[in-house]
Design a protein around this motif. Structure first.
Motif, short mmCIF file in Angstrom:
data_model
loop_
_atom_site.label_atom_id
_atom_site.label_comp_id
_atom_site.label_asym_id
_atom_site.label_seq_id
_atom_site.Cartn_x
_atom_site.Cartn_y
_atom_site.Cartn_z
N MET A 104 0.84 -1.09 -0.04
CA MET A 104 0.15 -0.01 0.05
C MET A 104 0.96 1.15 0.02
SD MET A 104 -3.09 -1.03 -0.09
CE MET A 104 -4.36 0.36 0.69
N SER A 105 0.46 2.14 -0.69
CA SER A 105 1.23 3.19 -0.90
C SER A 105 1.06 4.49 0.20
CB SER A 105 1.38 3.90 -2.24
OG SER A 105 1.94 3.18 -3.26
N LYS A 106 1.39 4.08 1.35
CA LYS A 106 0.89 5.05 2.46
C LYS A 106 2.14 5.39 3.18
CE LYS A 106 -3.91 3.64 3.08
NZ LYS A 106 -5.04 3.06 3.95
N GLY A 131 3.14 5.67 -5.84
CA GLY A 131 1.96 5.07 -6.45
C GLY A 131 2.15 5.02 -7.85
N PRO A 139 -1.80 10.09 0.69
CA PRO A 139 -1.21 8.94 0.25
C PRO A 139 -1.41 8.85 -1.35
CG PRO A 139 -3.06 9.15 1.94
CD PRO A 139 -2.94 10.52 1.29
N GLU A 183 -4.48 6.08 -5.84
CA GLU A 183 -4.89 4.92 -5.99
C GLU A 183 -5.54 4.37 -4.80
OE1 GLU A 183 -1.82 5.58 -9.24
OE2 GLU A 183 -1.84 5.73 -7.10
N THR A 184 -5.05 4.52 -3.71
CA THR A 184 -5.49 4.02 -2.15
C THR A 184 -6.68 4.64 -1.81
OG1 THR A 184 -4.24 5.50 -0.99
CG2 THR A 184 -3.41 3.49 -1.62
N ARG A 185 -6.99 5.79 -2.52
CA ARG A 185 -8.24 6.87 -2.08
C ARG A 185 -9.52 6.76 -2.79
NH1 ARG A 185 -5.28 12.32 -1.76
NH2 ARG A 185 -7.34 13.07 -0.81
#
Length: 475
Positions: free
Chosen positions: A1-3, A16, A200, A203-205
């Motif tokens: 995950m790109s956090k 990301g 972040p 894409e994770t949002r």
């Protein structure tokens, strides 16, 4: 995950997919954005100490601007953002000062050097500001007012042109405010919640299908969409020497612009829609290529309205892309031209409001990241039917919109006068970029290209045909 994760006294996160898709090419400067704004202002506004304070505040509010990119050796799979924020006001000002330069170059010199010279940005410097003023002034000029160039640049993988425009406006608001230097510095001493400011990867949002059926349907739709993107036209490219970007611009008068906007409104389209149709006309009039295949152009979609959460910064990348496809023969009448502009509108509407738009964006980001890494693309599902036709895009368009809504004159003191805005990004060999926007109640067109990457006079013919098409169909 790109956090983001805490690493020592700082923070890190992997890039990301969309960010990484731009990264390898950025190592040669490709995509590095710039915004040049010409203005007249009191000397007090652009004192070095005040600019340093203002730039430090902007970077603190939008921390991707002051991040670095770390890579372990040559392994680009380890590429990640790194932020080590200063804990002191002195340190924050020194950090901003290292990404700030004062000079006396002209607008043309600033743009030419940025587009053709050594790269100004790097993995250690993702954003930069240049303030330029002439070495001498006219005897008729007020001694305490000067013509300035404000030149701000940033890598494309941390944001888009809208973020760049907004941050320049915010910087101008800080510099021209009535607050003293000491009052401005107080913001640098405030406690900062970095974890809720650092964005972040977008894409994770995004909310995507979670069921197996939904995922399968999204994948099939993605490949079927690619199969419908047919284009068979391209500018005649050739290698005539070392890359050399050139830049031209044209502003239509306020009177002409009012007529242009009225004609677009009367035909139920925007200037953005009309731009694609104008390029369609201009290309048809300066090419000898067969009209059997359609022409295709690509454009960006802003994904910010689809994000599931919010952060206090607007500096992050949230874009995907779609193609507009039009017949390649020249319209036979004004009515046909406006019909094509409405075709652009309908194709844009279908792309933006498709229930599969978000899932397409995720899959497109993944494919672009794989391509950037030199990895094979995932195979198309057997359900997707991809016709054996070329998928060549003639060009990409960058319709920025109405910059008078961003650079609102009422936000600045009356003695601060904005003259012009210029925006572009560094090109690849044989690259080109067409930008369109409204500023100062005038419609502006700007074209930059690698003049050594095209047949001689090829782009100049297109540029003249494009301006003539505006005069013919919109004015």
């Amino acid at each position: 995950m790109s956090k983001w994760s805490r690493v020592g006294c700082g923070y890190e996160r992997p890039l990301g997919d969309s960010e990484y898709a731009f990264f390898p090419a950025s190592q040669h400067g490709l995509g590095d954005m710039f915004l040049h704004i010409a203005l007249r202002a009191p000397k007090e506004v652009f004192r070095e100490e005040r600019v340093k304070i203002g730039w430090s505040i902007i970077r603190r509010r939008h921390p991707l601007l002051m991040c670095k990119v770390l890579v372990d050796g040559d392994d680009l799979n380890t590429t990640r953002f790194s932020l080590l924020p200063s804990s002191t006001q002195t340190g924050a000002l020194a950090e901003a000062g290292a990404a700030l330069h004062f000079t006396n170059k002209s607008k043309d010199e600033l743009i030419f050097d940025y587009m053709n010279g050594p790269r100004l940005l790097s993995n250690d410097r993702l954003s930069y500001v240049v303030i330029s003023s002439p070495t001498s002034s006219s005897a008729t000029e007020a001694p305490d007012h000067i013509n300035y160039s404000l030149f701000v640049c940033a890598t494309h993988f941390i944001g888009d042109g809208a973020a760049l425009n907004q941050s320049v406006h915010d910087l101008l608001c800080i510099l021209t405010s009535t607050r003293s230097d000491e009052e401005l510095k107080r913001e640098l001493d405030e406690q900062h919640d970095w974890e809720n400011t650092l964005p972040p990867a977008f894409e994770t949002r995004l909310c995507t299908p979670s069921s197996a059926i939904g995922k399968a349907a999204a994948k099939v739709n993605f490949w079927q969409t690619l199969g419908k993107e047919i284009g068979g036209h391209a500018f005649s490219r050739t290698h005539r020497g070392l890359q050399r970007a050139v830049f031209v611009e044209h502003a239509f008068s306020e009177t002409q612009t009012a007529v242009i906007l009225a004609h677009c409104k009367a035909n139920n389209v925007t200037v953005n829609h009309a731009l694609s149709a104008l390029c369609n006309v201009a290309w048809g009039r300066c090419t000898s290529q067969s009209t059997q295949l359609p022409m295709m152009m690509y454009n960006a979609i802003n994904l910010r309205p689809h994000l599931t959460d919010s952060v206090s910064t607007y500096w992050y990348l949230a874009l995907t892309y779609f193609n507009v496809i039009l017949p390649s023969f020249v319209p036979s009448s004004h009515a046909v031209f406006w019909h094509r502009a409405r075709l652009v509108k309908s194709q844009t509407h279908r792309a933006v409001y498709s229930p599969f738009m978000v899932s397409r964006a995720i899959q497109m980001a993944s494919c672009r990241a794989l391509r950037a890494r030199g990895l094979p693309q995932p195979p198309a599902p057997v359900e997707a039917i991809i016709p054996p036709a070329p998928s060549i895009a003639l060009m990409g368009l960058s319709p920025i919109g109405n910059l008078d809504r961003t650079f609102t004159r009422a936000s600045y003191p009356p003695e601060v006068q904005l003259h012009s805005v210029t925006a572009a990004s560094r090109l690849k060999p044989g690259g080109m970029l067409l930008v369109q926007y409204t500023f100062g109640n005038k419609l502006w067109l700007q074209l930059c290209w690698d003049e050594m990457g095209f047949e001689e006079a090829h782009m100049e013919r297109f540029w003249e045909a494009l301006k003539a098409s505006v005069e013919e169909f919109l004015c």
